[in-house]
Scaffold this motif. Structure first.
Motif, PDB file in Angstrom:
ATOM      1  N   HIS A  18       0.803  -1.159  -0.035  1.00  0.00           N
ATOM      2  CA  HIS A  18       0.070   0.229  -0.048  1.00  0.00           C
ATOM      3  C   HIS A  18       0.966   1.259  -0.007  1.00  0.00           C
ATOM      4  O   HIS A  18       0.330   2.147  -0.133  1.00  0.00           O
ATOM      5  N   LYS A  23      -1.216   0.862  -9.151  1.00  0.00           N
ATOM      6  CA  LYS A  23      -2.374   0.555  -8.907  1.00  0.00           C
ATOM      7  C   LYS A  23      -2.578  -0.926  -9.482  1.00  0.00           C
ATOM      8  O   LYS A  23      -2.212  -1.230 -10.545  1.00  0.00           O
ATOM      9  N   GLU A  25      -5.030  -3.967  -9.867  1.00  0.00           N
ATOM     10  CA  GLU A  25      -6.694  -4.271 -10.039  1.00  0.00           C
ATOM     11  C   GLU A  25      -6.769  -5.800 -10.782  1.00  0.00           C
ATOM     12  O   GLU A  25      -6.639  -5.935 -11.933  1.00  0.00           O
ATOM     13  N   PHE A  27      -6.040  -6.209  -6.256  1.00  0.00           N
ATOM     14  CA  PHE A  27      -4.950  -5.995  -5.555  1.00  0.00           C
ATOM     15  C   PHE A  27      -4.186  -7.061  -5.166  1.00  0.00           C
ATOM     16  O   PHE A  27      -4.620  -8.347  -5.026  1.00  0.00           O
ATOM     17  N   SER A 166       4.258   4.962 -13.797  1.00  0.00           N
ATOM     18  CA  SER A 166       3.316   4.437 -12.899  1.00  0.00           C
ATOM     19  C   SER A 166       3.350   3.745 -11.540  1.00  0.00           C
ATOM     20  O   SER A 166       2.553   3.633 -10.912  1.00  0.00           O
TER      21      SER A 166
END
Length: 215
Positions: A18, A23, A25, A27, A166
């Motif tokens: 975290h 990111k 998706e 997790f 990213s």
């Protein structure tokens, strides 16, 4: 015979995914890589038989490395203590399908700080869509922060800059060029590859991006 890890595998379970700007998706993390047959772990001395070198050959030339050579280099890395080669294993097939290396540089600057280098990132093409490239890079990046590196740097092709951005890496204005001298090729190759990532196509220029843990 029990196999030996390159470094303590329990470190990977302590990483907080975290903390990363990446990111996922859905997790995933080193502890929970998304499938119960995937395992993120340090390199083992038995991975010679799990296709580790064959995986690296998807990235660049590896050469014919014997088991003795592999075990000798593994022992050297383990004894040095500054090499954190991390892999993803498909336990169904007993096969290494992803890898990345954190290499620690010990400095006099920044109060004798340590800096991380991200090297040899590769994921088997047949496992696309499972976020494994992102997973292995974030794992090794968080590992660098965990052991106290003040920053992590890597060289990448221009087309991969957005991917690494990213994940929190940034281009340093005025200080993001990668230059190389190749000693394993002739003089023409030295001139041709001075801005190319080692092992890559010389026509694909390379940039240096960094992840600064001190800022």
């Amino acid at each position: 015979m029990e196999e030996t890890y390159l470094y303590d595998p329990s470190i990977l379970l302590q990483l907080n995914f975290h903390q990363s700007p990446a990111k996922f998706e859905p997790f995933i993390s080193a502890a929970y890589p998304g499938e119960n047959w995937l395992k993120v772990r340090p390199l083992k001395d038995g991975d010679y038989d799990r296709g580790f070198l064959q995986l690296l050959s998807q990235l660049t030339e590896v050469g014919h490395i014997t088991r003795t050579q592999f075990l000798t280099r593994f022992s050297q890395m383990k004894a040095n203590g500054d090499y954190y080669v991390t892999v993803i294993e498909d336990t169904r097939k007993n096969e290494i399908i992803g890898a990345a290396s954190l290499i620690v540089e010990r400095k006099f600057i920044h109060n004798c700080a340590i800096r991380g280098r991200l090297e040899d990132v590769v994921v088997n093409d047949t496992y696309r869509g499972k976020q494994l490239g992102k997973l292995i890079v974030v794992t090794v990046s968080l590992l660098a922060q965990h052991i106290g590196c003040y920053k992590m740097s890597l060289d990448c092709k221009d087309k991969l800059i957005k991917f690494y951005e990213s994940l929190g890496y940034v281009l340093i204005p005025g200080n993001s060029n990668s230059m190389t001298i190749r000693y394993d090729e002739g003089p023409a190759a030295v001139r041709h590859n001075n801005t190319a990532l080692s092992g890559s196509d010389a026509n694909n220029t390379s940039q240096t991006v960094s992840l600064d843990f001190a800022s």
